[in-house]
Scaffold this active site. Sequence first.
Site, PDB file in Angstrom:
ATOM      1  N   GLU A  40      42.171  38.561  36.992  1.00  0.00           N
ATOM      2  CA  GLU A  40      42.354  38.329  35.562  1.00  0.00           C
ATOM      3  C   GLU A  40      42.877  39.630  34.955  1.00  0.00           C
ATOM      4  OE1 GLU A  40      39.000  36.066  33.644  1.00  0.00           O
ATOM      5  OE2 GLU A  40      38.094  36.420  35.606  1.00  0.00           O
ATOM      6  N   ARG A 267      30.373  39.563  47.651  1.00  0.00           N
ATOM      7  CA  ARG A 267      31.098  40.612  46.953  1.00  0.00           C
ATOM      8  C   ARG A 267      30.585  41.974  47.398  1.00  0.00           C
ATOM      9  NH1 ARG A 267      29.883  40.939  40.703  1.00  0.00           N
ATOM     10  NH2 ARG A 267      30.806  42.973  41.085  1.00  0.00           N
ATOM     11  N   LYS A 277      33.046  44.602  35.346  1.00  0.00           N
ATOM     12  CA  LYS A 277      34.126  44.945  34.415  1.00  0.00           C
ATOM     13  C   LYS A 277      33.580  45.263  33.032  1.00  0.00           C
ATOM     14  CE  LYS A 277      38.261  42.599  36.184  1.00  0.00           C
ATOM     15  NZ  LYS A 277      39.267  41.544  35.881  1.00  0.00           N
TER      16      LYS A 277
END
Length: 572
Positions: A40, A267, A277
Amino acid sequence: MAAKEENRETGPADFIRTLIADDSASGKHGEAVITRFPPEPNGYLHIGHAKSICLNFGIALEHGKGRCHLRFDDTNPSREEVEYVESIQEDVRWLGFDWDGHLYYASDYFDRMYEYGVGLIKAGKAYVDSLTADEIRDYRGTLTKPGVNSPYRDRPVEENLRLFEDMRDGKFKDGEHVLRAKIDMSSSNLNLRDPTVYRIRHMSHHRTGNKWCIYPMYDYAHPISDAMENITHSLCTLEFENNRPLYDWFLDNIDVPSHPRQIEFARLNLTYTVLSKRKLLKLVQGGFVEGWDDPRMPTLSGLRRRGYTPEAIRVFCDRLGVAKSNSVVDIALLEHCLREDLNRRSPRVMAVLKPLKVVIDNYPENSVEWLEAENNPEDGSMGSRKIPFSRTIYIERDDFREDPPAKYFRLAPGREVRLKHAYYITCMDVKHDEKTGEIEELHCTYDPETRGGWSGDGRKVRGTLHWVSASHGFEAEVRLYDHLFSVENPEEGEDFTDHLNPRSLVVLPHCLLEPGLADAEPGARYQFLRHGYFCADSADSRKGAPVFNRTVSLRDTWAKIEKKRGPGQAPV
């Protein structure tokens, strides 16, 4: 696809590669394996993204006809910027990968997504809901309580079509209506309780401008984008595991050209690091760091500026492997991979970070010798260089003790040590500042028969010091970087910024470096003998005036951990 390394070996066996191999053997997705990396564009990539990049591009490279797409999931214009798009492309290329012309955006498919939304309404599988966001949340239920149907769930198809068209044409305010999929409000999977498909956002998009005032939700746009690009395997992190039934539902209920297979993997989580983020953005906006490329940040731009190599990061990601459950990786493993790589490629140089003046009284005044120094003992092809030696030099202040403790083998009154590449010297006198009492300079003698740092009589000297000639060295700023956080898990506690390391950056403005470093190009990497690996800062260095960042120290805790663990044990 690999911009810098064309002949990669097949990656280690893992559950994802096994599943893909089975699919390929059965012909389920045809001949090609097509993956994608779908960031993104709302922030900078970090070391966690590197794991996904290496996995997606790496798997594609392992299959002769495979390819990996770079696709920006740009469905939320309130958080997206062209700056992030450009930085992401730069980071992927820096890691050594290329998408070979397969660059896409979710916004490429906005028209088709709208048509698919209309199709869902006509099939009775979507409706326009006029509940508020809070009401939708309340109606949704909980893990132990089923959801409740919206009073607007049974609107006639014609009314839904008209309302959805009016949403597109900008006739409603933000939040006044949403389009929801009609699935199952009693499902045990909350993602299937009539998820939102479209919401109203009256704002300009960085690619489509003001064409749209409704934007698709990620869970809707993502599977459609995958299908439009004929992705065969959509690799996601574990937080999307519960979203997989919804991913499949959209693909099963929309006439798309393909049905990719979603596979989830763990992850990356690192000690002394945050990879959220949102939290990284708080560090930047709160002024806790100097920006996204601050060398203390785990962003790829920050690691690049600090002096990390893409080769070291790729090796790190390979050694991690692919797991099905989340765990925390010791940052020492990342630093170990970095040291291994820098040890092979970095020339050795001498830099005195905390200078102490040394006068060699029996060395001829105004005399200069140019001594031979190897550039890298690990690689003879890197050759050697000439370094100047003179009567007055500087050594590290920490390399002298007036009253040395036991097992201190460096310089002290009456003690002989070796100067790297030069001579043996013996400390004869110590001068102090009359006011402060601080040691001001040392007076030593040298043995001219020990040129090159070795004696003909075979006497042994236990201490070897680095040094810089006073009249030839140049002054430079050196920045000592350390972990940004002082605890292994900074997520613990009410505010992660409470755990910021106050010594994550120490600036030494008056270091003395050997003369050849004055021409260091931004990004050039070196090993400062006995200090660690450093690079010329890419942002603040100027021609003839480089600023150096410590990339990593010489101390390798992971090597000690591996030695204790013994052979054949997993790295994490």
